[in-house]
Motif scaffolding. Structure first.
Motif, PDB file in Angstrom:
ATOM      1  N   MET A   1       0.835  -1.184   0.000  1.00 47.06           N
ATOM      2  CA  MET A   1       0.000   0.000   0.000  1.00 47.06           C
ATOM      3  C   MET A   1       0.880   1.247   0.000  1.00 47.06           C
ATOM      4  N   GLU A   2       0.415   2.258  -0.695  1.00 46.70           N
ATOM      5  CA  GLU A   2       1.113   3.547  -0.746  1.00 46.70           C
ATOM      6  C   GLU A   2       0.139   4.649  -0.380  1.00 46.70           C
ATOM      7  N   THR A   3       0.680   5.779   0.064  1.00 53.35           N
ATOM      8  CA  THR A   3      -0.136   6.958   0.345  1.00 53.35           C
ATOM      9  C   THR A   3       0.387   8.104  -0.497  1.00 53.35           C
ATOM     10  N   ILE A   4      -0.540   8.821  -1.132  1.00 57.21           N
ATOM     11  CA  ILE A   4      -0.173   9.954  -1.963  1.00 57.21           C
ATOM     12  C   ILE A   4      -1.064  11.132  -1.607  1.00 57.21           C
ATOM     13  N   ASP A   5      -0.508  12.335  -1.673  1.00 59.92           N
ATOM     14  CA  ASP A   5      -1.290  13.560  -1.487  1.00 59.92           C
ATOM     15  C   ASP A   5      -1.488  14.191  -2.854  1.00 59.92           C
ATOM     16  N   LEU A   6      -2.741  14.450  -3.180  1.00 63.80           N
ATOM     17  CA  LEU A   6      -3.081  15.097  -4.447  1.00 63.80           C
ATOM     18  C   LEU A   6      -3.609  16.497  -4.173  1.00 63.80           C
ATOM     19  N   LYS A   7      -3.096  17.478  -4.887  1.00 68.33           N
ATOM     20  CA  LYS A   7      -3.653  18.824  -4.807  1.00 68.33           C
ATOM     21  C   LYS A   7      -4.966  18.801  -5.580  1.00 68.33           C
ATOM     22  N   ILE A   8      -6.014  19.378  -5.004  1.00 69.30           N
ATOM     23  CA  ILE A   8      -7.323  19.408  -5.636  1.00 69.30           C
ATOM     24  C   ILE A   8      -7.727  20.866  -5.831  1.00 69.30           C
ATOM     25  N   GLU A   9      -8.013  21.244  -7.058  1.00 69.87           N
ATOM     26  CA  GLU A   9      -8.445  22.608  -7.352  1.00 69.87           C
ATOM     27  C   GLU A   9      -9.935  22.626  -7.660  1.00 69.87           C
ATOM     28  N   GLY A  10     -10.625  23.648  -7.139  1.00 64.60           N
ATOM     29  CA  GLY A  10     -12.029  23.846  -7.472  1.00 64.60           C
ATOM     30  C   GLY A  10     -13.011  23.464  -6.376  1.00 64.60           C
ATOM     31  N   MET A  11     -12.540  22.989  -5.236  1.00 66.09           N
ATOM     32  CA  MET A  11     -13.460  22.657  -4.145  1.00 66.09           C
ATOM     33  C   MET A  11     -13.851  23.934  -3.404  1.00 66.09           C
ATOM     34  N   HIS A  12     -15.163  24.053  -3.110  1.00 71.21           N
ATOM     35  CA  HIS A  12     -15.644  25.258  -2.440  1.00 71.21           C
ATOM     36  C   HIS A  12     -16.467  24.988  -1.193  1.00 71.21           C
ATOM     37  N   CYS A  13     -16.880  23.714  -0.993  1.00 73.37           N
ATOM     38  CA  CYS A  13     -17.781  23.430   0.129  1.00 73.37           C
ATOM     39  C   CYS A  13     -17.644  21.968   0.560  1.00 73.37           C
ATOM     40  N   ASP A  14     -18.376  21.614   1.608  1.00 70.43           N
ATOM     41  CA  ASP A  14     -18.343  20.241   2.108  1.00 70.43           C
ATOM     42  C   ASP A  14     -18.914  19.257   1.089  1.00 70.43           C
ATOM     43  N   GLY A  15     -19.837  19.717   0.257  1.00 65.34           N
ATOM     44  CA  GLY A  15     -20.380  18.858  -0.801  1.00 65.34           C
ATOM     45  C   GLY A  15     -19.290  18.469  -1.790  1.00 65.34           C
ATOM     46  N   CYS A  16     -18.395  19.392  -2.088  1.00 64.59           N
ATOM     47  CA  CYS A  16     -17.260  19.110  -2.973  1.00 64.59           C
ATOM     48  C   CYS A  16     -16.358  18.048  -2.338  1.00 64.59           C
ATOM     49  N   VAL A  17     -16.107  18.198  -1.042  1.00 66.17           N
ATOM     50  CA  VAL A  17     -15.268  17.242  -0.321  1.00 66.17           C
ATOM     51  C   VAL A  17     -15.891  15.847  -0.391  1.00 66.17           C
ATOM     52  N   LYS A  18     -17.195  15.761  -0.169  1.00 69.24           N
ATOM     53  CA  LYS A  18     -17.885  14.469  -0.207  1.00 69.24           C
ATOM     54  C   LYS A  18     -17.823  13.851  -1.600  1.00 69.24           C
TER      55      LYS A  18
END
Length: 68
Positions: A1-18
């Motif tokens: 197993m590996e862990t990676i961090d991805l930059k996410i552009e365009g999220m504005h609210c908790d709905g985006c996170v979900k």
């Protein structure tokens, strides 16, 4: 197993996170997804033999966001 961090552009609210969490979590081999709106990133623990970086980024884009 590996862990990676991805930059996410365009999220504005908790709905985006979900949405990002659900889309990434549905990929084969993904064990854990933690998305931070404040940090604009997703930390994904996954099996690289089942899904790779390209699949993770495509999943983010399918959810309507960018993962540069």
């Amino acid at each position: 197993m590996e862990t990676i961090d991805l930059k996410i552009e365009g999220m504005h609210c908790d709905g985006c996170v979900k949405s990002v969490t659900r889309t990434l979590g549905a990929l084969p081999g993904v064990e854990r997804v933690e998305v931070s709106l404040a940090e604009a990133k997703a930390s994904v623990r996954y099996d690289p033999a089942r899904s790779g970086l390209a699949e993770l980024k495509r999943a983010v884009e399918r959810a309507g966001f960018k993962a540069p």
